[in-house]
Design a protein around this motif. Structure first.
Motif, PDB file in Angstrom:
ATOM      1  N   ASP A 190     -41.416 -12.052  -5.577  1.00  0.00           N
ATOM      2  CA  ASP A 190     -40.257 -11.267  -6.063  1.00  0.00           C
ATOM      3  C   ASP A 190     -39.322 -10.697  -5.328  1.00  0.00           C
ATOM      4  N   CYS A 234     -35.205 -11.736  -4.745  1.00  0.00           N
ATOM      5  CA  CYS A 234     -33.919 -10.775  -4.802  1.00  0.00           C
ATOM      6  C   CYS A 234     -32.954 -11.316  -3.855  1.00  0.00           C
ATOM      7  N   ILE A 257     -29.656 -13.074  -5.820  1.00  0.00           N
ATOM      8  CA  ILE A 257     -29.049 -12.121  -6.430  1.00  0.00           C
ATOM      9  C   ILE A 257     -27.560 -11.997  -5.754  1.00  0.00           C
ATOM     10  N   ASP A 278     -27.039  -5.023  -7.688  1.00  0.00           N
ATOM     11  CA  ASP A 278     -28.170  -5.535  -8.089  1.00  0.00           C
ATOM     12  C   ASP A 278     -29.466  -6.125  -7.339  1.00  0.00           C
ATOM     13  N   ARG A 279     -28.700  -6.697  -6.212  1.00  0.00           N
ATOM     14  CA  ARG A 279     -29.799  -6.931  -5.325  1.00  0.00           C
ATOM     15  C   ARG A 279     -30.518  -6.221  -4.645  1.00  0.00           C
ATOM     16  N   CYS A 299     -33.044  -4.847  -6.960  1.00  0.00           N
ATOM     17  CA  CYS A 299     -34.186  -5.634  -6.954  1.00  0.00           C
ATOM     18  C   CYS A 299     -35.240  -5.456  -5.759  1.00  0.00           C
ATOM     19  N   PHE A 300     -34.444  -5.302  -4.644  1.00  0.00           N
ATOM     20  CA  PHE A 300     -35.275  -4.947  -3.507  1.00  0.00           C
ATOM     21  C   PHE A 300     -35.977  -3.852  -3.709  1.00  0.00           C
ATOM     22  N   ARG A 348     -37.023  -2.538  -6.269  1.00  0.00           N
ATOM     23  CA  ARG A 348     -38.512  -2.517  -7.179  1.00  0.00           C
ATOM     24  C   ARG A 348     -39.401  -3.405  -6.468  1.00  0.00           C
ATOM     25  N   ALA A 349     -39.023  -4.259  -5.714  1.00  0.00           N
ATOM     26  CA  ALA A 349     -40.005  -5.246  -5.281  1.00  0.00           C
ATOM     27  C   ALA A 349     -40.514  -4.692  -3.974  1.00  0.00           C
TER      28      ALA A 349
END
Length: 185
Positions: free
Chosen positions: A44, A48, A51, A56-57, A60-61, A63-64
Motif C-alpha cells: 500500500d 501511493c 498517484i 491525493d498522494r 494515501c501516504f 493512511r498507509a
C-alpha cells in the motif's frame, strides 16, 4: 520524504511475523474474510507513489504509514537493519532450523549465510571421557563429539567452528586438528 531507497531496501529488511492471532481487533471485527497481511501494508505504501495528484498522494501516504505504524506497534511487522539480521544469524549458528527463509534470500550479500565463527573459550567443563563442553565468549555452548586427545582447552584459547557436511560442525582449538562439535545452547 520517501524515495526509491524504500523500494531498493538499501539498509532495511522488513520481516513480517504474522501468527494466527496477530490480527488487530479491527481486522477481526471485519470477519474471517479479512485480507490483512503485513506484506499488504508495504504494498500500500509503495502504491501511493503512482498517484499523480499531490494532495491525493499525500493522503494515501498518510493512511498507509498510519497502517504501518499500527502494524509495527502490534508487532505484526518488525523492522530490522542488516546488522541485526547478521547478529541474529550469528546467534543461531549451530542450531538446526527449518528452512523458512526468515532472514530473506541467502544470496543477499549484506547478510550471507555464516559458514564459520571465531571465538575465545570462556569456560570448559567435562562432558565425558576426553570430551568437553565449551562455553564461548559469545555465550554459546558447544559439546565435543570426539576427543581432542589432550587435556581440556584453557579459557582464552581461540576456537574456530566451521560448518561441515550434512549439517555437522567441526571445531579447531588454537589451530589444532578439527573435532566434531554440536551446539547445546
Amino acid at each position: 520524504m520517501l524515495d526509491g531507497s524504500l523500494e531498493r531496501g538499501c539498509a532495511v529488511a522488513i520481516l513480517a511475523a504474522l501468527a494466527a492471532g496477530a490480527a488487530s481487533a479491527q481486522d477481526r471485527a471485519r470477519g474471517p474474510a479479512s485480507d490483512f497481511a503485513a506484506a499488504r501494508v508495504i504494498t500500500d505504501i509503495t502504491a501511493c507513489r503512482a498517484i499523480n495528484e499531490a494532495a491525493d498522494r499525500l493522503a494515501c501516504f498518510d493512511r498507509a504509514t498510519a497502517a504501518l505504524a499500527a502494524a509495527q506497534e502490534r508487532k505484526d511487522i518488525v523492522v530490522v537493519d542488516r546488522a541485526d539480521v547478521k547478529k541474529a544469524k550469528r546467534g543461531l549458528f549451530g542450531f538446526a532450523l527449518p528452512n523458512i527463509n526468515l532472514f530473506g534470500k541467502d544470496e543477499d550479500e549484506a547478510a550471507p549465510e555464516i559458514k564459520e565463527v571465531m571465538a575465545k573459550i570462556a569456560r570448559t567443563a567435562i562432558a565425558g571421557q576426553g570430551l568437553f563442553a565449551l562455553t564461548l565468549d559469545d555465550g554459546t555452548v558447544w559439546r565435543m563429539g570426539e576427543s581432542l586427545g589432550r587435556f581440556p582447552p584453557d579459557p582464552g584459547e581461540q576456537v574456530r567452528i566451521v560448518r561441515g557436511s550434512l549439517g555437522s560442525f567441526r571445531a579447531s582449538i588454537s589451530g589444532g586438528r578439527f573435532v566434531e562439535v554440536y551446539r547445546v545452547r
